[in-house]
Design a protein around this motif. Sequence first.
Motif, PDB file in Angstrom:
ATOM      1  N   SER A   1       0.885  -1.466  -0.049  1.00 28.54           N
ATOM      2  CA  SER A   1      -0.101  -0.081   0.172  1.00 28.54           C
ATOM      3  C   SER A   1       0.322   0.810  -0.484  1.00 28.54           C
ATOM      4  N   SER A   2       2.042   1.314   0.920  1.00 30.32           N
ATOM      5  CA  SER A   2       2.319   2.423   0.786  1.00 30.32           C
ATOM      6  C   SER A   2       3.504   2.593  -0.559  1.00 30.32           C
ATOM      7  N   THR A   3       4.024   1.668  -0.677  1.00 32.78           N
ATOM      8  CA  THR A   3       4.866   1.909  -2.202  1.00 32.78           C
ATOM      9  C   THR A   3       3.633   2.127  -2.914  1.00 32.78           C
ATOM     10  N   THR A   4       2.106   1.441  -3.421  1.00 31.82           N
ATOM     11  CA  THR A   4       1.732   2.142  -4.036  1.00 31.82           C
ATOM     12  C   THR A   4       1.361   4.045  -4.250  1.00 31.82           C
ATOM     13  N   LEU A   5       0.817   4.581  -3.231  1.00 33.11           N
ATOM     14  CA  LEU A   5       0.611   5.236  -2.527  1.00 33.11           C
ATOM     15  C   LEU A   5       1.662   6.534  -2.982  1.00 33.11           C
ATOM     16  N   ALA A   6       2.660   6.027  -2.610  1.00 33.85           N
ATOM     17  CA  ALA A   6       4.054   7.112  -3.055  1.00 33.85           C
ATOM     18  C   ALA A   6       4.421   7.305  -4.683  1.00 33.85           C
ATOM     19  N   ALA A   7       3.903   5.746  -5.383  1.00 35.59           N
ATOM     20  CA  ALA A   7       4.094   5.848  -6.217  1.00 35.59           C
ATOM     21  C   ALA A   7       3.421   6.718  -7.413  1.00 35.59           C
ATOM     22  N   VAL A   8       2.495   7.116  -6.906  1.00 33.62           N
ATOM     23  CA  VAL A   8       1.202   7.344  -7.580  1.00 33.62           C
ATOM     24  C   VAL A   8       1.446   8.523  -7.706  1.00 33.62           C
ATOM     25  N   VAL A   9       1.729   9.238  -6.014  1.00 36.21           N
ATOM     26  CA  VAL A   9       1.942  10.955  -5.745  1.00 36.21           C
ATOM     27  C   VAL A   9       2.856  10.534  -6.280  1.00 36.21           C
ATOM     28  N   LEU A  10       3.740  10.377  -6.472  1.00 25.52           N
ATOM     29  CA  LEU A  10       5.699  10.893  -6.979  1.00 25.52           C
ATOM     30  C   LEU A  10       4.767  11.264  -8.463  1.00 25.52           C
ATOM     31  N   ASN A  11       5.019   9.999  -9.397  1.00 22.44           N
ATOM     32  CA  ASN A  11       4.552  10.290 -10.334  1.00 22.44           C
ATOM     33  C   ASN A  11       3.393  11.578 -10.744  1.00 22.44           C
ATOM     34  N   ILE A  12       2.420  11.802 -10.158  1.00 19.27           N
ATOM     35  CA  ILE A  12       1.439  12.860 -10.298  1.00 19.27           C
ATOM     36  C   ILE A  12       2.121  14.527 -10.118  1.00 19.27           C
TER      37      ILE A  12
END
Length: 452
Positions: A416-427
């Motif tokens: 979960s934390s990897t997914t959220l971090a990756a999505v936010v950083l990509n945005i």
Amino acid sequence: MSAALPPARPEDARLGFGPNIAYGFQHVLTMYGGIIAPPLVMGQAGGMTPGEIGMLVTCSLFMGGLATLLQTLGLPFFGSKLPLVQGVSFSGIATMLAIQGDGGIQAVMGAVIVSSAIGLVLAPAFAMILRFFPPVVTGTVITSIGLSLMPVAAGWAMGPDPQAPDFGSPANLGLAALTVLIIFLLSRLGTPAMARLSILLSLVIGTVLAIFLGAADFSAVPDGPILALPTPFAFGPPTFDLAAILSMMIVILVTFTETTADLLAVGEVVGTKVDSKRIAAGLRADMVASAVSRVFNSFTQSAFAQNVGLVAITGVKSRFVVATGGVILIVLGVLPVLGRVVAAVPTPVLGGVGIILFGSVAASGIATLAKVDYRDHLNLLVVAGALGIGLLPLVRPDVYSGFPDWFTVIFNSSISSTTLAAVVLNIVFHHFRIAPRAPRAEGRERAEQIPA
């Protein structure tokens, strides 16, 4: 002359009865330990009798099988029709234990039913964020799935009981290593059929060797009933508490994130298109199965990431194979004697298998990341930041111990934390322009950018 039919999608391949049984059983053995662990934890924490705990386990197997059939075969608007095994989600255990401590198992039942119904309504909206999952995000998430599962494989390899004198002994780790060696030999020296069945065969051979070494115990197989049909609401009617429902909604959002990652991961492995409609159908299947599972004394359902690794390592991509595994789970759920046979497979043998399976998931993620253009250093920051954040709770489980419960439910899960971090950083890096960017070299393309 009639026109040739278009080729079927890889996941639609039909292999026949015999291969379906063999490969399906291979899937069941791979995830059996994971599917029975949550009901064991919930039952033991709730002070249940061995018979009641056994009921939780068999009901979880039964519901896992039904959920797998829904996910793989599908109904209109429900089920991704991908080779994904379903089972009790680990992500909600901490929250459900807290609810159970305050209101009992009936409060858990009510919270799961209501939150799953709300999740069913929210699923299509969540699926619309697929445009924020380019390869730089999906590759990072898939890699984190494999890495986050490695502690599970290590625990299996060390032994079944952390309090036992032989936990982590050379004998247990040696049996795990021997299982890994068997997989390598079958994959390298065996026939193509043996290579595809290398996981199942290594489990069988490793168990036989464990019997000769005195490291396997099948004495408990005759104990208990042979047939046991699930009884709806065996622990009484559900109760509904607003705070418990809100807590479970956080778990549902985490389950959405993890299931989306698993859907994208298995799509990458199979080589098939996974769009927002397919993700929405997969999430709806999760929510319906989770709501119904509580009627039959089980818990929230989600995809099992370890079985994505099995698809990758064997190359068997048919969803009908996994559907057969779902039928086997249903049989195990109503014939607990067979479940006890499967449960007797030594955990060090499972550990050796897990090392290869979970490593295969991480390798699939690395293959996806190989498609990313790192000439733009921002992509490197997305991967580095997301993996770094996601691995924190993996290497230091108490890292968020001082934070509120809602925070730890989300961020104590590496996936979960990897997914959220990756999505936010990509945005932040690719969808917002905070300052002018330097001109890019002529002809350069960002391979992972998805048009709005």
